[in-house]
Design an enzyme around this catalytic site. Sequence first.
Site: not given
Length: 155
Positions: A8, A11, A13-15, A124
């Site tokens: 993301c 690095n 939140c999402r990934s 995001d």
Amino acid sequence: MKSVLFVCLGNICRSPTADGVFKALVEERGLTDQIAVDSAGTAAYHIGNPPDSRSADAAQKRGYDLSPLRARQVIATDFEQFDYILAMDNENLANLQAMRPNNATAYLGLFLDFATVSEDEVPDPYYGGDQGFEHVLDLVESASVGLLQHIEKEL
């Protein structure tokens, strides 16, 4: 051995959420010796930092531990070391395509291509409320199941 890198922007939140969820699924299936998992960001904003506390809290409520993870930035050798490099959104994918070495053989695409949802990007949640983090988890769980099924056919 297969290897997966989730990517993301920062690095945090999402990934890392994808990293934690997918690792848990790999462990549950007894495949930790056959599938390696990592995450990174396209930007250097948060290098060395743990996942966003809201991501970690939402993941923890579902039984995923993100606490060992630390943010890092994608580097050129990632394109050699990983079989799958999966972006959370189209902007991340475009950034990865721009930095991809000409000789790279890793699969490069969107993570949600492996999901059974109608969305194509993991949004995001950084500037939103708690519901955004829950939605990210829903999407990541769906895509993780599909990705693992796809990889298992290659093992």
